[in-house]
Scaffold this motif. Structure first.
Motif, PDB file in Angstrom:
ATOM      1  N   LEU A 293      10.028   7.389  -0.195  1.00  6.84           N
ATOM      2  CA  LEU A 293       8.786   7.824  -0.844  1.00  6.84           C
ATOM      3  C   LEU A 293       8.938   9.205  -1.488  1.00  6.84           C
ATOM      4  O   LEU A 293       9.529  10.107  -0.888  1.00  6.84           O
ATOM      5  CB  LEU A 293       7.641   7.844   0.171  1.00  6.84           C
ATOM      6  CG  LEU A 293       7.220   6.475   0.731  1.00  6.84           C
ATOM      7  CD1 LEU A 293       6.253   6.640   1.888  1.00  6.84           C
ATOM      8  CD2 LEU A 293       6.629   5.605  -0.370  1.00  6.84           C
TER       9      LEU A 293
ATOM     10  N   TRP B   5       0.809  -1.217   0.000  1.00  7.94           N
ATOM     11  CA  TRP B   5       0.000   0.000   0.000  1.00  7.94           C
ATOM     12  C   TRP B   5       0.843   1.269   0.000  1.00  7.94           C
ATOM     13  O   TRP B   5       0.345   2.342  -0.284  1.00  7.94           O
ATOM     14  CB  TRP B   5      -0.949  -0.027   1.202  1.00  7.94           C
ATOM     15  CG  TRP B   5      -0.236  -0.084   2.522  1.00  7.94           C
ATOM     16  CD1 TRP B   5       0.294   0.962   3.197  1.00  7.94           C
ATOM     17  CD2 TRP B   5       0.036  -1.240   3.299  1.00  7.94           C
ATOM     18  NE1 TRP B   5       0.901   0.538   4.347  1.00  7.94           N
ATOM     19  CE2 TRP B   5       0.748  -0.817   4.444  1.00  7.94           C
ATOM     20  CE3 TRP B   5      -0.254  -2.594   3.143  1.00  7.94           C
ATOM     21  CZ2 TRP B   5       1.193  -1.696   5.430  1.00  7.94           C
ATOM     22  CZ3 TRP B   5       0.176  -3.469   4.135  1.00  7.94           C
ATOM     23  CH2 TRP B   5       0.892  -3.028   5.258  1.00  7.94           C
ATOM     24  N   GLU B   6       2.134   1.155   0.317  1.00  3.53           N
ATOM     25  CA  GLU B   6       2.962   2.362   0.355  1.00  3.53           C
ATOM     26  C   GLU B   6       3.095   3.006  -1.026  1.00  3.53           C
ATOM     27  O   GLU B   6       3.473   4.169  -1.139  1.00  3.53           O
ATOM     28  CB  GLU B   6       4.348   2.053   0.940  1.00  3.53           C
ATOM     29  CG  GLU B   6       5.276   1.258   0.033  1.00  3.53           C
ATOM     30  CD  GLU B   6       5.021  -0.244   0.084  1.00  3.53           C
ATOM     31  OE1 GLU B   6       4.026  -0.656   0.711  1.00  3.53           O
ATOM     32  OE2 GLU B   6       5.798  -1.007  -0.516  1.00  3.53           O
ATOM     33  N   THR B   7       2.729   2.235  -2.076  1.00  3.05           N
ATOM     34  CA  THR B   7       2.839   2.798  -3.427  1.00  3.05           C
ATOM     35  C   THR B   7       1.510   3.352  -3.930  1.00  3.05           C
ATOM     36  O   THR B   7       1.357   3.634  -5.115  1.00  3.05           O
ATOM     37  CB  THR B   7       3.314   1.728  -4.425  1.00  3.05           C
ATOM     38  OG1 THR B   7       2.346   0.664  -4.454  1.00  3.05           O
ATOM     39  CG2 THR B   7       4.673   1.173  -4.055  1.00  3.05           C
TER      40      THR B   7
ATOM     41  N   MET C 266       1.500   5.520   6.475  1.00  3.96           N
ATOM     42  CA  MET C 266       0.506   5.616   5.412  1.00  3.96           C
ATOM     43  C   MET C 266      -0.695   4.707   5.698  1.00  3.96           C
ATOM     44  O   MET C 266      -1.842   5.079   5.438  1.00  3.96           O
ATOM     45  CB  MET C 266       1.126   5.268   4.069  1.00  3.96           C
ATOM     46  CG  MET C 266       0.376   5.956   2.945  1.00  3.96           C
ATOM     47  SD  MET C 266       0.994   5.616   1.326  1.00  3.96           S
ATOM     48  CE  MET C 266       2.604   6.298   1.330  1.00  3.96           C
TER      49      MET C 266
ATOM     50  N   ALA D 152      10.162   3.707   2.374  1.00  3.36           N
ATOM     51  CA  ALA D 152       8.998   3.049   1.781  1.00  3.36           C
ATOM     52  C   ALA D 152       8.572   1.811   2.558  1.00  3.36           C
ATOM     53  O   ALA D 152       7.389   1.519   2.676  1.00  3.36           O
ATOM     54  CB  ALA D 152       9.287   2.686   0.333  1.00  3.36           C
ATOM     55  N   TRP D 153       9.547   1.055   3.058  1.00  4.57           N
ATOM     56  CA  TRP D 153       9.181  -0.178   3.753  1.00  4.57           C
ATOM     57  C   TRP D 153       9.234  -0.022   5.265  1.00  4.57           C
ATOM     58  O   TRP D 153       9.010  -0.977   5.991  1.00  4.57           O
ATOM     59  CB  TRP D 153      10.115  -1.323   3.317  1.00  4.57           C
ATOM     60  CG  TRP D 153       9.890  -1.732   1.891  1.00  4.57           C
ATOM     61  CD1 TRP D 153       9.006  -1.174   1.020  1.00  4.57           C
ATOM     62  CD2 TRP D 153      10.551  -2.771   1.176  1.00  4.57           C
ATOM     63  NE1 TRP D 153       9.074  -1.786  -0.197  1.00  4.57           N
ATOM     64  CE2 TRP D 153      10.018  -2.780  -0.131  1.00  4.57           C
ATOM     65  CE3 TRP D 153      11.542  -3.691   1.508  1.00  4.57           C
ATOM     66  CZ2 TRP D 153      10.446  -3.679  -1.106  1.00  4.57           C
ATOM     67  CZ3 TRP D 153      11.974  -4.590   0.531  1.00  4.57           C
ATOM     68  CH2 TRP D 153      11.432  -4.582  -0.758  1.00  4.57           C
TER      69      TRP D 153
ATOM     70  N   SER E 113       4.329  11.622  -2.828  1.00  6.98           N
ATOM     71  CA  SER E 113       3.363  10.940  -1.975  1.00  6.98           C
ATOM     72  C   SER E 113       2.888  11.857  -0.862  1.00  6.98           C
ATOM     73  O   SER E 113       2.786  11.470   0.297  1.00  6.98           O
ATOM     74  CB  SER E 113       3.978   9.676  -1.383  1.00  6.98           C
ATOM     75  OG  SER E 113       4.322   8.776  -2.394  1.00  6.98           O
TER      76      SER E 113
ATOM     77  N   GLY F 226       7.397   5.042   6.563  1.00  3.21           N
ATOM     78  CA  GLY F 226       6.445   5.507   5.551  1.00  3.21           C
ATOM     79  C   GLY F 226       5.296   4.538   5.394  1.00  3.21           C
ATOM     80  O   GLY F 226       4.132   4.915   5.353  1.00  3.21           O
ATOM     81  N   LYS F 227       5.619   3.263   5.348  1.00 12.64           N
ATOM     82  CA  LYS F 227       4.613   2.233   5.150  1.00 12.64           C
ATOM     83  C   LYS F 227       3.620   2.219   6.312  1.00 12.64           C
ATOM     84  O   LYS F 227       2.404   2.179   6.116  1.00 12.64           O
ATOM     85  CB  LYS F 227       5.305   0.878   5.029  1.00 12.64           C
ATOM     86  CG  LYS F 227       4.366  -0.243   4.695  1.00 12.64           C
ATOM     87  CD  LYS F 227       5.078  -1.414   4.019  1.00 12.64           C
ATOM     88  CE  LYS F 227       4.044  -2.401   3.536  1.00 12.64           C
ATOM     89  NZ  LYS F 227       4.539  -3.272   2.466  1.00 12.64           N
ATOM     90  N   GLN F 228       4.170   2.275   7.504  1.00 14.77           N
ATOM     91  CA  GLN F 228       3.346   2.249   8.705  1.00 14.77           C
ATOM     92  C   GLN F 228       2.437   3.472   8.775  1.00 14.77           C
ATOM     93  O   GLN F 228       1.232   3.359   8.976  1.00 14.77           O
ATOM     94  CB  GLN F 228       4.262   2.164   9.945  1.00 14.77           C
ATOM     95  CG  GLN F 228       3.520   1.965  11.252  1.00 14.77           C
ATOM     96  CD  GLN F 228       2.590   0.752  11.189  1.00 14.77           C
ATOM     97  OE1 GLN F 228       2.991  -0.348  10.809  1.00 14.77           O
ATOM     98  NE2 GLN F 228       1.320   0.960  11.539  1.00 14.77           N
TER      99      GLN F 228
ATOM    100  N   PHE G 145       3.923  12.149   2.954  1.00 16.82           N
ATOM    101  CA  PHE G 145       4.813  11.035   3.288  1.00 16.82           C
ATOM    102  C   PHE G 145       6.156  11.116   2.568  1.00 16.82           C
ATOM    103  O   PHE G 145       6.990  10.232   2.687  1.00 16.82           O
ATOM    104  CB  PHE G 145       4.123   9.706   2.985  1.00 16.82           C
ATOM    105  CG  PHE G 145       2.828   9.574   3.723  1.00 16.82           C
ATOM    106  CD1 PHE G 145       2.838   9.222   5.068  1.00 16.82           C
ATOM    107  CD2 PHE G 145       1.622   9.853   3.099  1.00 16.82           C
ATOM    108  CE1 PHE G 145       1.651   9.129   5.763  1.00 16.82           C
ATOM    109  CE2 PHE G 145       0.433   9.759   3.801  1.00 16.82           C
ATOM    110  CZ  PHE G 145       0.441   9.398   5.136  1.00 16.82           C
TER     111      PHE G 145
END
Length: 869
Positions: free
Chosen positions: A399, A257-259, A418, A410-411, A402, A414-416, A405
């Motif tokens: 990222l 989902w980070e993308t 987002m 990204a992993w 975005s 940012g991922k968390q 963010f």
RNA sequence: GCCAGGGUGGUGAAAUCGGUAAACACGCAGGUCUCAAAAACCUGUGAGUCUCAAAGCUCUUGCGGGUUCGAUUCCCGCCCCUGGCACCA
């Protein structure tokens, strides 16, 4: 001197064992006639074989022999070993063969049963023959049907109209587990998809338990990993995309989902409901566009799974004319249909992120869709290409584009963040998905247990009452599948098909599908210990299970006191779980997963409440594959080895011993004829040695060579340790080494002999591998003994015997071995003494004379290394 | 593509909490016995090199690096084989 004649020896002792019932533990009392393990039960089980028409294959024999060696070893350690055998004779495989040879499956089963059991008698395994079972025996499948009824009563069996795998050759549906890479597991025909209504078991309800118990299992890593992957639990997000100009939305599942800021289109499966509603919508007139979509979807649905996969490189698709709104940035994005999206994975819809997903990239390139980078990479080369839309990259980065963010990993953060943000603004929800699907049970075939269900127009589906089981498989002549998807049992006589509704008593019809073979083998290990017991033991359990938590029992209106089980609870408590389960890795997901599932159900229903184990097979050993001349044995290659020929030529013992010697048991090995002959010669040597031994020990039981005795104790140690670890090949090598030492004459030219007791110890070490030969020799050594060697106690070595042994210490100069010196144990532990010896040794001295010792590395009992300059 | 296991003499293979690589066996060669053959037994057998010979030396565990007194074993990067999974979003 007699010559070694395996044929007479083997048939003689086979009879003796059967008469003496030495492999038949007392399952009820478990009294212990010998040993210090005091009647500890040990359930040693080899995986259920299906009786193939060709009979026992050398691969089966390899599997069984290794398991039998383990069982015999445990028995000689004093355990009460229970080692049953039976036939998994129901199922497509047997049925297809029967059709091929033009026989009725029932008739064919009788023939192959006889042949198979004969062979199983020959190979010298210690089977408990009183407890044999066949899955096609009504006394057995009565309970397989009972299991189905329990599943139904507990809400775990249900009917569902679904797209299922269809094998055009076997003419039946298949479970997901039975489709391997798009082809039928049995006949290798490419499968197609078919929409029908079928019975399923809700194995997915146990997905988490099946997964969470894995760390508790003492199983080979490869099997547990295969199960883990098959269950395939993945945490992701369900993200909702609103459709422009409508209230409808498309939900997309993703673990990336980070993308989401990089989503430039959506793709849905041809089966997706949005497609259906689009096509059926009356508001829109038939446009050419709609016609195009209809065509595409129509074609896609006809494609087989295989063809859809074959089109992997060349993705096709069609635009729906619909636009969706990206919830994170409000961007208007097109919705496409493509058959690369599978309806039963995730939500049947994917978000297209062409810059960070290879498939999406291909699709975007082909249909000229927007490509937008949202993750920047430290590798400039990659980063620039991604930015310019020249490639997709799936790695970790930072990222960009975005919103708030920007700049986060990204992993990581940012991922968390987002995810939290999207959930907070209600455009996404956590959703864990599984690869595991419910177990498809129905088969439109003849040779299986009829599914014990009755359909009543008024009351719907009703289970056959337990006291009316089994629903016997009717004898019909016209049993072959016709390819119309209808069950052969629909052609059964009226008296069978038509019955009364158990609920209202009105007219009703029987289910005509039979159940999957894997259901037969999912619980057989529970039945074995209770087979053949008198009716008193086959109890109606009144009080014992009254407390059990029966989920839906009220609803179905049966009382716990009516419960009857396929096993005796007391015996089951004693013997289950299985102590050692031994078989091939080919059942990594199929059988082992189903058996675990069924066990968990029984536990939850309270039927195994006296057993603590959460798992049926806490210990599993998977043996390797046996190949011939470097290639897998197969009929088409013509390199299948039939054990019968070898047994009649060399005897079962030589074959057993050879199979256990040709490689490590967990890896398998290469079967070669010359190796087989060599092993026979070894057994002849053993035979001659003991002939000599018997004669010499008659004269003088005390006459033995002390040095040989030390080697004997070393051998006992080595064999004991190796057999315990299933390292059969090196255990056999140790036995051979002993033979070499025995045959070597003493320095003064004399022959060596052992005392009778020591000779007895030696032959015991061979007993698990060569049960017949060992028994014969045992009785030669002890002519008055009425006992079998196989119920005698395993020998123990005397540590004191090994204490005085000289130790070989390699001497290295600058890391190169220059000499090996033999020293007494205390010296091998002392650095100063070792250095002293080395400094005096002619061989090492030449390297040290002109040099200066810089450093000494000394490892007690292992090595001494002098570093010189 | 991902995951797991593996790659060692002519062959099947041993040895991996780092410590004599090739145990054990097959095959092969030579020998004993025999009129002869088979069987059995004995000896030799990783490659190279030196030597009349003995002793020795060098190299060798898929490939290339690294760590270490010492690596088949540990680390990094590749290649190949076997098995499992896979348009898994």
């Amino acid at each position: 001197m007699d010559i070694y004649n395996p044929k007479t020896i083997e048939s003689h002792w086979r009879k003796f064992w059967l008469e003496k019932r030495i492999y038949q533990p007392d399952l009820t009392k478990g009294k212990k006639p010998f040993g210090k393990t005091q009647g500890k039960p040990y359930y040693n089980l080899m995986m259920f074989p299906y009786p193939s028409a060709e009979g026992l294959h050398v691969g089966n024999m390899y599997a069984f022999t290794g398991a039998d060696v383990h069982g015999r070893f445990k028995r000689m350690q004093g355990f009460d070993v229970f080692q049953p055998i039976g036939l998994d004779g129901f199922g497509i495989h047997s049925e297809n063969y029967a059709i091929k040879v033009g026989r009725h499956p029932k008739e064919h089963a009788k023939i192959s049963e006889k042949h198979f059991y004969e062979q199983l008698h020959m190979i010298g395994n210690g089977f408990a023959w009183d407890q044999k079972l066949e899955t096609y025996d009504p006394d057995y499948y009565r309970w397989t049907q009972w299991l189905f009824v329990q599943m139904y009563k507990h809400g775990l069996a249900y009917r569902k109209k679904a797209m299922v795998n269809w094998c055009p050759s076997c003419k039946t549906v298949l479970s997901d587990e039975q489709v391997e890479g798009g082809v039928c597991e049995r006949c290798k025909t490419p499968t197609t998809r078919k929409e029908t209504e079928q019975w399923f078991f809700k194995i997915t309800a146990y997905a988490d338990q099946l997964l969470n118990n894995i760390p508790k299992l003492n199983w080979p890593k490869k099997i547990t990993i295969a199960q883990q992957n098959w269950i395939g639990k993945t945490k992701g997000l369900n993200i909702s995309f609103k459709i422009e100009g409508s209230d409808a939305k498309i939900v997309v599942w993703t673990k990336f989902w980070e993308t989401v800021f990089g989503v430039t289109f959506l793709v849905v499966a041809p089966e997706h409901q949005i497609v259906a509603s689009l096509l059926s919508s009356k508001s829109k007139t038939q446009s050419p566009k709609l016609e195009e979509i209809r065509n595409y979807v129509g074609k896609a649905l006809k494609k087989t799974e295989q063809k859809r996969k074959a089109g992997e490189k060349d993705k096709t698709g069609v635009f729906t004319g619909i636009y969706a709104i990206n919830p994170v940035n409000g961007q208007k994005i097109p919705v496409w249909i493509s058959d690369y999206v599978l309806t039963d994975v995730g939500t049947g819809a994917v978000m297209g992120v062409p810059s960070h997903d290879l498939r999406d990239f291909d699709f975007a390139k082909k249909y000229d869709l927007e490509i937008k980078q949202v993750v920047a990479y430290s590798d400039q080369d990659i980063d620039v290409k991604v930015k310019n839309g020249q490639m997709a990259y799936e790695g970790e980065g930072v990222l960009v584009n975005s919103g708030e963010f920007k700049g986060l990993s990204a992993w990581g953060v940012g991922k968390q963040k987002m995810a939290d943000w999207m959930i907070k603004k209600k455009s996404a929800k956590w959703k864990t998905t599984y690869h595991l699907r419910d177990w498809l049970i129905s088969r439109q075939r003849y040779w299986g247990p009829p599914i014990p269900m009755i359909f009543c127009e008024k009351c719907g589906w009703q289970p056959v009452p337990e006291d009316q089981l089994p629903v016997l498989l009717p004898d019909i002549k016209d049993f072959q599948p016709k390819g119309d998807g209808k069950s052969p049992l629909q052609r059964a006589p009226k008296e069978w098909l038509e019955t009364v509704c158990p609920k209202c008593g009105g007219k009703a019809k029987r289910e005509t599908d039979v159940s999957d073979t894997f259901l037969d083998s999912a619980w057989y290990f529970l039945k074995y210990p209770s087979i053949g017991l008198n009716s008193k033991l086959e109890t109606r359990n009144s009080k014992q299970f009254s407390k059990s938590k029966l989920v839906n029992s009220k609803h179905f209106g049966f009382r716990n006191s009516d419960l009857e089980l396929p096993w005796n609870p007391e015996i089951t408590r004693r013997w289950l779980p299985v102590n050692a389960y031994i078989g091939g890795a080919e059942h990594a997901v199929l059988h082992l997963l189903y058996a675990r599932f069924v066990w968990m159900c029984f536990k939850d229903w309270g039927y195994l409440s006296s057993i603590e184990s959460d798992e049926p097979f806490p210990f599993l050993f998977s043996h390797g594959l046996i190949i011939k001349d470097g290639a897998k044995m197969s009929k088409s290659r013509g390199n299948v080895v039939n054990p019968d020929e070898y047994i009649s030529r060399y005897g079962a013992d030589a074959l057993r011993m050879y199979l256990m010697f040709l490689g490590s048991y967990d890896q398998g090995g290469d079967f070669r004829n010359t190796g087989m002959a060599g092993m026979y010669r070894f057994l002849e040597r053993v035979w001659r040695m003991f002939q000599k031994q018997v004669q010499s020990s008659k004269k003088n039981t005390e006459q033995y060579n002390n040095r040989l005795n030390v080697i004997l104790h070393k051998t006992i140690k080595k064999v004991t340790e190796d057999v315990a670890k299933f390292k059969y090949n090196t255990a056999i090598a140790a036995l051979m080494e002993f033979m070499n030492a025995y045959e070597e004459k003493t320095p003064d030219g004399k022959e060596k002999t052992l005392s009778t007791d020591d000779a007895g110890k030696l032959i015991k070490l061979m007993a698990p591998f060569t049960p017949y030969l060992a028994e014969e020799i045992w009785h030669n050594l002890y002519p008055d003994s009425l006992e079998s060697i196989h119920t005698s106690l395993w020998p123990e070595y005397d540590p004191k015997m090994l204490e005085g042994e000289q130790v070989e210490i390699p001497v290295q100069i600058n890391g190169k071995t220059r000499a090996v010196i033999s020293v007494n144990p205390p010296v091998a532990k002392s650095q100063p003494e070792m250095v002293k010896i080395v400094m005096e040794d002619q061989r090492t001295l030449q390297y040290l004379r002109t040099k200066k010792i810089v450093k000494i590395i000394f490892v007690a009992n292992k090595i001494i290394n002098l570093i010189v300059s």
